[in-house]
Design an enzyme around this catalytic site. Sequence first.
Site, PDB file in Angstrom:
ATOM      1  N   CYS A  16      31.623  33.566  45.745  1.00 19.73           N
ATOM      2  CA  CYS A  16      33.066  33.375  45.706  1.00 19.73           C
ATOM      3  C   CYS A  16      33.375  31.885  45.589  1.00 19.73           C
ATOM      4  O   CYS A  16      32.757  31.086  46.283  1.00 19.73           O
ATOM      5  CB  CYS A  16      33.667  33.948  46.990  1.00 19.73           C
ATOM      6  SG  CYS A  16      35.448  33.825  47.093  1.00 19.73           S
ATOM      7  N   PRO A  17      34.258  31.495  44.696  1.00 13.11           N
ATOM      8  CA  PRO A  17      35.170  32.291  43.865  1.00 13.11           C
ATOM      9  C   PRO A  17      34.685  32.519  42.439  1.00 13.11           C
ATOM     10  O   PRO A  17      35.450  32.954  41.604  1.00 13.11           O
ATOM     11  CB  PRO A  17      36.433  31.443  43.860  1.00 13.11           C
ATOM     12  CG  PRO A  17      35.908  30.038  43.785  1.00 13.11           C
ATOM     13  CD  PRO A  17      34.641  30.072  44.657  1.00 13.11           C
TER      14      PRO A  17
END
Length: 77
Positions: A16-17
């Site tokens: 993430c992201p």
Amino acid sequence: MLSENDLHLDLKGLKCPLPVLKARKAMSRLSTGARVSIEATDPLATIDIPHFCKEAGHRLLSQEVDGELSRFVIEKG
């Protein structure tokens, strides 16, 4: 479910992201109605990808979790 004009993204190993950012970039080049299949291993993808679809107006057609691997099929809105 996917045709030859649709896209597959292998986002395994990204944290993430990055899965959402790469999905957003890839989908920006596609026509409305195109489908994208995504494979990701980041546990947060199960939250982030559906949220991305809702916010961007895409349809989450399927979501499946198999151990550490998550698979999604998205239709561009």
